[in-house]
Enzyme design. Structure first.
Site, PDB file in Angstrom:
ATOM      1  N   GLU A 164       0.841  -1.202   0.000  1.00 36.55           N
ATOM      2  CA  GLU A 164       0.000   0.000   0.000  1.00 36.55           C
ATOM      3  C   GLU A 164       0.877   1.253   0.000  1.00 36.55           C
ATOM      4  OE1 GLU A 164      -2.650   0.001   3.315  1.00 36.55           O
ATOM      5  OE2 GLU A 164      -3.891   1.635   2.547  1.00 36.55           O
TER       6      GLU A 164
HETATM    7  N1  LIG Z   1     -14.480  13.956   2.578  1.00 29.43           N
HETATM    8  C1  LIG Z   1     -14.060  13.064   3.466  1.00 29.43           C
HETATM    9  C2  LIG Z   1     -13.875  11.722   3.087  1.00 29.43           C
HETATM   10  C3  LIG Z   1     -13.435  10.814   4.054  1.00 29.43           C
HETATM   11  N2  LIG Z   1     -13.201  11.235   5.317  1.00 29.43           N
HETATM   12  C4  LIG Z   1     -12.699  10.297   6.333  1.00 29.43           C
HETATM   13  O1  LIG Z   1     -11.353  10.054   6.071  1.00 29.43           O
HETATM   14  C5  LIG Z   1     -10.969   8.798   6.606  1.00 29.43           C
HETATM   15  C6  LIG Z   1     -10.096   8.052   5.665  1.00 29.43           C
HETATM   16  O2  LIG Z   1     -10.735   7.839   4.485  1.00 29.43           O
HETATM   17  P1  LIG Z   1     -10.047   6.956   3.379  1.00 29.43           P
HETATM   18  O3  LIG Z   1      -8.715   7.503   3.065  1.00 29.43           O
HETATM   19  O4  LIG Z   1     -10.988   6.797   2.278  1.00 29.43           O
HETATM   20  O5  LIG Z   1      -9.826   5.589   4.193  1.00 29.43           O
HETATM   21  P2  LIG Z   1      -9.967   4.092   3.726  1.00 29.43           P
HETATM   22  O6  LIG Z   1      -9.262   3.945   2.418  1.00 29.43           O
HETATM   23  O7  LIG Z   1     -11.371   3.682   3.747  1.00 29.43           O
HETATM   24  O8  LIG Z   1      -9.191   3.317   4.893  1.00 29.43           O
HETATM   25  P3  LIG Z   1      -7.840   2.427   4.848  1.00 29.43           P
HETATM   26  O9  LIG Z   1      -6.945   3.030   3.819  1.00 29.43           O
HETATM   27  O10 LIG Z   1      -7.272   2.532   6.219  1.00 29.43           O
HETATM   28  O11 LIG Z   1      -8.265   1.032   4.515  1.00 29.43           O
HETATM   29  C7  LIG Z   1     -12.256   8.095   6.980  1.00 29.43           C
HETATM   30  O12 LIG Z   1     -12.347   8.165   8.380  1.00 29.43           O
HETATM   31  C8  LIG Z   1     -13.338   8.921   6.350  1.00 29.43           C
HETATM   32  O13 LIG Z   1     -14.480   8.923   7.161  1.00 29.43           O
HETATM   33  C9  LIG Z   1     -13.369  12.555   5.654  1.00 29.43           C
HETATM   34  O14 LIG Z   1     -13.121  12.923   6.807  1.00 29.43           O
HETATM   35  N3  LIG Z   1     -13.796  13.458   4.727  1.00 29.43           N
HETATM   36 CA   LIG Z   2      -7.049   3.944   1.812  1.00 31.13          CA
END
Ligand SMILES: Nc1ccn([C@@H]2O[C@H](COP(=O)(O)OP(=O)(O)OP(=O)(O)O)[C@@H](O)[C@H]2O)c(=O)n1
Ligand SMILES: [Ca+2]
Length: 501
Positions: A164
């Site tokens: 990753e």
């Molecule tokens: N506009 C946004 C979109 C997402 N989030 C938050 O940002 C965090 C991380 O989102 P993301 O990078 O998409 O995480 P994932 O890929 O789902 O998680 P991981 O990579 O750990 O598997 C999450 O808590 C999500 O709720 C946010 O605060 N504002």
């Molecule tokens: Ca992610």
């Protein structure tokens, strides 16, 4: 008419014909063929949600750098696939709508040849630690759905934290054009050995990654080092993924820690806005492997969180998540994990970007200094919840309520965890997209699995199409002028005779 005159006339005529023919051949023969576009699909099955990306690139330029671009992103409705642990058969069908969207974007006759990949990250890593059987079932359900789509299924798997980190680093450097070395850059590079790549900082919901090319080579912690040969150049890259340090799991860890010293079920939390309230099931809080070590018996089953809106207190609270006490290496980030001295610029994406962008702190023209960033988070945290909610009514409450915590967490992770200071803070560039493509690990993953990044620099024709045609036209014009001049010289038409002699 004398015979020399006749010959010169014929010669002149023939050379004009030759010039026209040369230009015509140059233009038609070398005209780029109509674009043959190829497509690829990657699903990013994150802990908080799944995104489907469609990429496209011109078939004949497959091995060039910077030619693949994102043409579509589709956000899957509902939770991430790890959220289907209690209804595993529903994980696959949740992707159906985005798959249909991809069928619509990609021309039907190319569906069969379009590779489709799914990579799951920290949410599924945690589920497989917690309940391997459920994780396998989720992956089977997802595989079944992807196989039934009209594309060329290439696999659905959990990628490692190392992958990753590495693919995120490859993505941003590919998109920033850092692997491409133009003539002058190459020369500069051979003169002084400078690292021309950018580091990558990725903050997800369940894990966070830091990846960069360190200044000096060290084999202190080989599991953190990766070697790549890309476009004829060697890269030794440091990477580490901290499971449980994504922003959602970090909040769970913080709350589990707070619970340890609580006498009743009510928690005054400085990381939430004043007037904000949330009820949390204690059993849910300790389900994740990130908090299970702190599990014990509590005389209450629910936790009532009340916001206090105090950034300084929140920072001190969050700081406890980073254990800096022992380091078995020459330098560490936290929890005894090796971290070489930071080097160069960093691209920070996903939640690093979402949060900083919300706080208006992502300007590339005038990047905010560290003290200004802290002051912005502090004043945001101090705003009462009712005011924040009315000011940003269009933003999902789950996101909005956590930007104060997230701001404090990001500052703590970067400052306390990785030792960024006011001196190198401005080397962090918060990026959502680069061109039309989202910053993230998916593009790098696809480039690697489709062998689109060659180890050696591909042989490129010395001239571009435009320069080739230009040169052709120039040579033809020179040739024509020389012939015309020669003809005028020998022929000496009456009108010019005086002038020439
Ligand atoms: N506009 C946004 C979109 C997402 N989030 C938050 O940002 C965090 C991380 O989102 P993301 O990078 O998409 O995480 P994932 O890929 O789902 O998680 P991981 O990579 O750990 O598997 C999450 O808590 C999500 O709720 C946010 O605060 N504002
Ligand atoms: Ca992610």
């Amino acid at each position: 008419m004398s015979w020399t005159r006749k010959i010169l006339l014929i010669l002149g005529f023939l050379s004009t014909l030759a010039v026209i023919a040369l230009i015509a051949v140059a233009v038609t023969q070398n005209k780029p063929l109509p674009k043959n576009i190829k497509y690829g699909i990657v699903l990013d099955a994150g802990s908080s949600h799944t995104n489907l990306y469609v990429y496209e690139w011109p078939a004949e330029k497959e091995n060039d750098t910077g030619v693949v671009q994102q043409v579509e992103v589709c956000k899957v409705e509902g939770p991430g696939i790890s959220g289907y642990s209690h209804a595993t058969e529903k994980a696959g069908p949740s992707l159906a709508q985005c798959l249909r969207q991809a069928e619509y974007v990609i021309p039907s006759k190319q569906h069969q040849e379009t590779p489709i990949y799914l990579g799951a990250t920290a949410g599924m890593r945690l589920l497989s630690l917690e309940n391997k059987n459920a994780a396998d079932k989720v992956l089977s359900s997802v595989e079944k759905t992807l196989r039934s789509a009209p594309f060329n299924f290439q696999g659905a798997r959990i990628i490692s934290g190392q992958e990753e980190g590495a693919y995120g680093w490859i993505t941003i450097n590919y998109l920033l054009g850092n692997f491409k070395q133009s003539g002058w850059k190459k020369l500069l590079h051979s003169l002084k050995s400078i690292s021309e790549t950018s580091g990558a900082l990725d903050l997800g919901g369940a894990s966070t990654q830091i990846t960069f090319v360190p200044n000096e080579l060290s084999s202190e912690s080989p599991e953190n080092l990766l070697y790549f040969r890309l476009y004829g150049k060697d890269y030794l890259v440091y990477t580490h993924s901290f499971l449980c340090y994504g922003k959602d799991q970090a909040l769970q860890q913080k709350l589990a820690e707070d619970l340890q010293t609580m006498e009743n079920s009510s928690l005054l939390d400085p990381c939430f806005h004043q007037g904000y309230q949330r009820t949390i099931n204690i059993s849910d809080l300790f389900k994740t492997p990130c908090t299970s070590a702190k599990k014990k018996q509590f005389p209450f089953s629910q936790l009532y969180v009340q916001g206090e809106g105090d950034y300084q207190k929140c920072r001190r609270n969050v700081q406890k998540l980073f254990n800096k006490t022992n380091c078995p290496y020459s330098s560490c980030s936290f929890n005894g994990i090796y971290l070489p001295p930071l080097q160069g610029d960093f691209g920070a994406f996903s939640a690093f970007y979402f949060v900083m962008n919300f706080l208006n702190l992502t300007s590339e023209q005038s990047p905010a200094a560290l003290d200004k960033v802290a002051a912005t988070v502090e004043s945001f945290c101090a705003r009462p919840w009712h005011e924040v909610k009315t000011a940003y009514h269009q933003i999902k409450e789950k996101y909005l309520s956590e930007y104060c915590f997230s701001g404090a967490y990001i500052l703590s992770l970067l400052e306390n965890g990785y030792d960024f200071t006011e001196n190198n803070w401005q080397r962090i560039h918060f990026l959502g997209k680069i061109g039309s493509s989202d910053a993230g690990w998916t593009l790098g993953y696809m480039l690697n699995l489709t062998n689109m990044i060659p180890a050696e620099e591909p042989a490129v024709p010395p001239l571009s199409y435009g320069s080739y045609v230009g040169l052709m036209v120039l040579c033809s014009l020179v040739l024509a002028s020389v012939l015309l001049f020669a003809w005028l010289l020998f022929h000496k038409p009456k009108c010019l005779q005086k002038g020439i002699v």
